[in-house]
Scaffold this motif. Structure first.
Motif, PDB file in Angstrom:
ATOM      1  N   GLU A 174      45.687  43.725  39.421  1.00  0.00           N
ATOM      2  CA  GLU A 174      44.516  43.641  40.302  1.00  0.00           C
ATOM      3  C   GLU A 174      44.361  42.235  40.870  1.00  0.00           C
ATOM      4  O   GLU A 174      44.003  42.059  42.036  1.00  0.00           O
ATOM      5  CB  GLU A 174      43.252  44.060  39.541  1.00  0.00           C
ATOM      6  N   ASP A 175      44.647  41.219  40.046  1.00  0.00           N
ATOM      7  CA  ASP A 175      44.574  39.831  40.519  1.00  0.00           C
ATOM      8  C   ASP A 175      45.625  39.578  41.607  1.00  0.00           C
ATOM      9  O   ASP A 175      45.355  38.884  42.587  1.00  0.00           O
ATOM     10  CB  ASP A 175      44.760  38.857  39.353  1.00  0.00           C
ATOM     11  N   ILE A 176      46.805  40.144  41.442  1.00  0.00           N
ATOM     12  CA  ILE A 176      47.865  39.988  42.446  1.00  0.00           C
ATOM     13  C   ILE A 176      47.422  40.614  43.772  1.00  0.00           C
ATOM     14  O   ILE A 176      47.622  40.025  44.837  1.00  0.00           O
ATOM     15  CB  ILE A 176      49.189  40.595  41.932  1.00  0.00           C
ATOM     16  N   ILE A 177      46.788  41.778  43.715  1.00  0.00           N
ATOM     17  CA  ILE A 177      46.297  42.411  44.939  1.00  0.00           C
ATOM     18  C   ILE A 177      45.247  41.519  45.605  1.00  0.00           C
ATOM     19  O   ILE A 177      45.253  41.355  46.822  1.00  0.00           O
ATOM     20  CB  ILE A 177      45.763  43.829  44.659  1.00  0.00           C
ATOM     21  N   LYS A 178      44.370  40.910  44.812  1.00  0.00           N
ATOM     22  CA  LYS A 178      43.372  39.989  45.378  1.00  0.00           C
ATOM     23  C   LYS A 178      44.058  38.816  46.079  1.00  0.00           C
ATOM     24  O   LYS A 178      43.648  38.399  47.167  1.00  0.00           O
ATOM     25  CB  LYS A 178      42.440  39.461  44.285  1.00  0.00           C
ATOM     26  N   GLN A 179      45.099  38.270  45.442  1.00  0.00           N
ATOM     27  CA  GLN A 179      45.834  37.160  46.053  1.00  0.00           C
ATOM     28  C   GLN A 179      46.480  37.594  47.375  1.00  0.00           C
ATOM     29  O   GLN A 179      46.466  36.841  48.353  1.00  0.00           O
ATOM     30  CB  GLN A 179      46.901  36.623  45.098  1.00  0.00           C
TER      31      GLN A 179
ATOM     32  N   ALA B 292      48.242  35.579  50.353  1.00  0.00           N
ATOM     33  CA  ALA B 292      49.454  35.197  49.618  1.00  0.00           C
ATOM     34  C   ALA B 292      50.632  36.053  50.095  1.00  0.00           C
ATOM     35  O   ALA B 292      50.457  37.195  50.521  1.00  0.00           O
ATOM     36  CB  ALA B 292      49.251  35.373  48.123  1.00  0.00           C
ATOM     37  N   LYS B 293      51.826  35.509  50.035  1.00  0.00           N
ATOM     38  CA  LYS B 293      53.041  36.213  50.450  1.00  0.00           C
ATOM     39  C   LYS B 293      53.572  37.074  49.298  1.00  0.00           C
ATOM     40  O   LYS B 293      53.711  36.597  48.166  1.00  0.00           O
ATOM     41  CB  LYS B 293      54.129  35.226  50.876  1.00  0.00           C
ATOM     42  N   PHE B 294      53.883  38.334  49.602  1.00  0.00           N
ATOM     43  CA  PHE B 294      54.337  39.274  48.586  1.00  0.00           C
ATOM     44  C   PHE B 294      55.566  38.745  47.847  1.00  0.00           C
ATOM     45  O   PHE B 294      55.615  38.757  46.627  1.00  0.00           O
ATOM     46  CB  PHE B 294      54.640  40.638  49.224  1.00  0.00           C
ATOM     47  N   HIS B 295      56.556  38.271  48.613  1.00  0.00           N
ATOM     48  CA  HIS B 295      57.811  37.846  47.979  1.00  0.00           C
ATOM     49  C   HIS B 295      57.604  36.646  47.043  1.00  0.00           C
ATOM     50  O   HIS B 295      58.279  36.528  46.027  1.00  0.00           O
ATOM     51  CB  HIS B 295      58.889  37.553  49.021  1.00  0.00           C
ATOM     52  N   VAL B 296      56.654  35.785  47.359  1.00  0.00           N
ATOM     53  CA  VAL B 296      56.374  34.628  46.499  1.00  0.00           C
ATOM     54  C   VAL B 296      55.757  35.092  45.170  1.00  0.00           C
ATOM     55  O   VAL B 296      56.166  34.650  44.091  1.00  0.00           O
ATOM     56  CB  VAL B 296      55.431  33.623  47.220  1.00  0.00           C
ATOM     57  N   LEU B 297      54.804  36.008  45.259  1.00  0.00           N
ATOM     58  CA  LEU B 297      54.163  36.524  44.044  1.00  0.00           C
ATOM     59  C   LEU B 297      55.142  37.343  43.209  1.00  0.00           C
ATOM     60  O   LEU B 297      55.098  37.300  41.982  1.00  0.00           O
ATOM     61  CB  LEU B 297      52.934  37.360  44.407  1.00  0.00           C
TER      62      LEU B 297
ATOM     63  N   ILE C 144      51.133  52.901  54.328  1.00  0.00           N
ATOM     64  CA  ILE C 144      52.229  51.987  54.605  1.00  0.00           C
ATOM     65  C   ILE C 144      51.657  50.590  54.841  1.00  0.00           C
ATOM     66  O   ILE C 144      50.614  50.440  55.489  1.00  0.00           O
ATOM     67  CB  ILE C 144      53.049  52.472  55.815  1.00  0.00           C
ATOM     68  N   LEU C 145      52.317  49.580  54.289  1.00  0.00           N
ATOM     69  CA  LEU C 145      51.974  48.163  54.440  1.00  0.00           C
ATOM     70  C   LEU C 145      50.664  47.748  53.765  1.00  0.00           C
ATOM     71  O   LEU C 145      50.184  46.642  53.982  1.00  0.00           O
ATOM     72  CB  LEU C 145      51.958  47.745  55.918  1.00  0.00           C
ATOM     73  N   VAL C 146      50.097  48.618  52.935  1.00  0.00           N
ATOM     74  CA  VAL C 146      48.869  48.295  52.199  1.00  0.00           C
ATOM     75  C   VAL C 146      49.210  48.262  50.711  1.00  0.00           C
ATOM     76  O   VAL C 146      49.626  49.275  50.150  1.00  0.00           O
ATOM     77  CB  VAL C 146      47.767  49.346  52.463  1.00  0.00           C
ATOM     78  N   PRO C 147      49.043  47.115  50.044  1.00  0.00           N
ATOM     79  CA  PRO C 147      49.355  47.045  48.609  1.00  0.00           C
ATOM     80  C   PRO C 147      48.534  48.060  47.811  1.00  0.00           C
ATOM     81  O   PRO C 147      47.341  48.232  48.050  1.00  0.00           O
ATOM     82  CB  PRO C 147      48.972  45.617  48.229  1.00  0.00           C
ATOM     83  N   GLN C 148      49.205  48.739  46.907  1.00  0.00           N
ATOM     84  CA  GLN C 148      48.540  49.722  46.051  1.00  0.00           C
ATOM     85  C   GLN C 148      48.971  49.553  44.613  1.00  0.00           C
ATOM     86  O   GLN C 148      50.046  49.025  44.330  1.00  0.00           O
ATOM     87  CB  GLN C 148      48.800  51.135  46.554  1.00  0.00           C
ATOM     88  N   LEU C 149      48.147  50.011  43.710  1.00  0.00           N
ATOM     89  CA  LEU C 149      48.362  49.859  42.278  1.00  0.00           C
ATOM     90  C   LEU C 149      48.813  51.193  41.688  1.00  0.00           C
ATOM     91  O   LEU C 149      48.193  52.226  41.963  1.00  0.00           O
ATOM     92  CB  LEU C 149      47.042  49.417  41.651  1.00  0.00           C
TER      93      LEU C 149
ATOM     94  N   PHE D 165      56.724  51.961  32.750  1.00  0.00           N
ATOM     95  CA  PHE D 165      57.241  50.589  32.724  1.00  0.00           C
ATOM     96  C   PHE D 165      56.134  49.543  32.761  1.00  0.00           C
ATOM     97  O   PHE D 165      56.360  48.389  32.439  1.00  0.00           O
ATOM     98  CB  PHE D 165      58.194  50.358  33.898  1.00  0.00           C
ATOM     99  N   GLY D 166      54.943  49.940  33.219  1.00  0.00           N
ATOM    100  CA  GLY D 166      53.832  49.009  33.339  1.00  0.00           C
ATOM    101  C   GLY D 166      53.055  49.280  34.610  1.00  0.00           C
ATOM    102  O   GLY D 166      53.030  50.395  35.123  1.00  0.00           O
ATOM    103  N   TRP D 167      52.440  48.235  35.135  1.00  0.00           N
ATOM    104  CA  TRP D 167      51.645  48.330  36.362  1.00  0.00           C
ATOM    105  C   TRP D 167      52.426  47.765  37.527  1.00  0.00           C
ATOM    106  O   TRP D 167      52.973  46.669  37.434  1.00  0.00           O
ATOM    107  CB  TRP D 167      50.324  47.575  36.188  1.00  0.00           C
ATOM    108  N   HIS D 168      52.467  48.514  38.599  1.00  0.00           N
ATOM    109  CA  HIS D 168      53.199  48.112  39.796  1.00  0.00           C
ATOM    110  C   HIS D 168      52.226  47.844  40.934  1.00  0.00           C
ATOM    111  O   HIS D 168      51.307  48.630  41.162  1.00  0.00           O
ATOM    112  CB  HIS D 168      54.130  49.234  40.286  1.00  0.00           C
ATOM    113  N   VAL D 169      52.447  46.755  41.637  1.00  0.00           N
ATOM    114  CA  VAL D 169      51.811  46.545  42.929  1.00  0.00           C
ATOM    115  C   VAL D 169      52.898  46.910  43.932  1.00  0.00           C
ATOM    116  O   VAL D 169      53.967  46.294  43.937  1.00  0.00           O
ATOM    117  CB  VAL D 169      51.358  45.078  43.121  1.00  0.00           C
ATOM    118  N   ILE D 170      52.635  47.946  44.723  1.00  0.00           N
ATOM    119  CA  ILE D 170      53.639  48.479  45.646  1.00  0.00           C
ATOM    120  C   ILE D 170      53.199  48.244  47.083  1.00  0.00           C
ATOM    121  O   ILE D 170      52.033  48.446  47.415  1.00  0.00           O
ATOM    122  CB  ILE D 170      53.822  49.997  45.440  1.00  0.00           C
TER     123      ILE D 170
END
Length: 92
Positions: free
Chosen positions: A19-24, A29-34, A71-76, A81-86
């Motif tokens: 959830e914090d990654i989605i906020k960033q 924030a750039k996806f590839h950096v995170l 498409i192009l919207v981050p989702q949880l 395997f765990g939690w994915h931000v896609i």
């Protein structure tokens, strides 16, 4: 013809971190950096890029999110395997 998609993802153990990654991401924030910083998946080294894959190739909850979500919207998404931000880049 089989449907295909291309997506990025970041895999973490805890929902709160995802959830914090989605906020960033929402704050610019750039996806590839995170992905390089947080992802426990080997794809993290490539900025979370999973490349193009066919429908049915990923675990069911991940597959459903990729082929039915926005498409192009981050989702949880939670998988074994765990939690994915896609972030889905495109679908055919």
């Amino acid at each position: 013809m089989a449907r295909t998609a291309s997506a990025l993802h970041i895999l973490v153990k805890h929902k709160e971190q995802a959830e914090d990654i989605i906020k960033q991401l929402d704050q610019g924030a750039k996806f590839h950096v995170l992905a390089k910083k947080y992802s426990s998946c080997p794809s993290g080294k490539k900025g979370g890029d999973l490349g193009e894959f066919r429908q049915g190739k990923m675990v069911p909850s991940f597959d459903k999110a990729v082929f039915k979500g926005e498409i192009l919207v981050p989702q949880l998404v939670k998988t074994k395997f765990g939690w994915h931000v896609i972030k889905v880049l495109y679908r055919t």
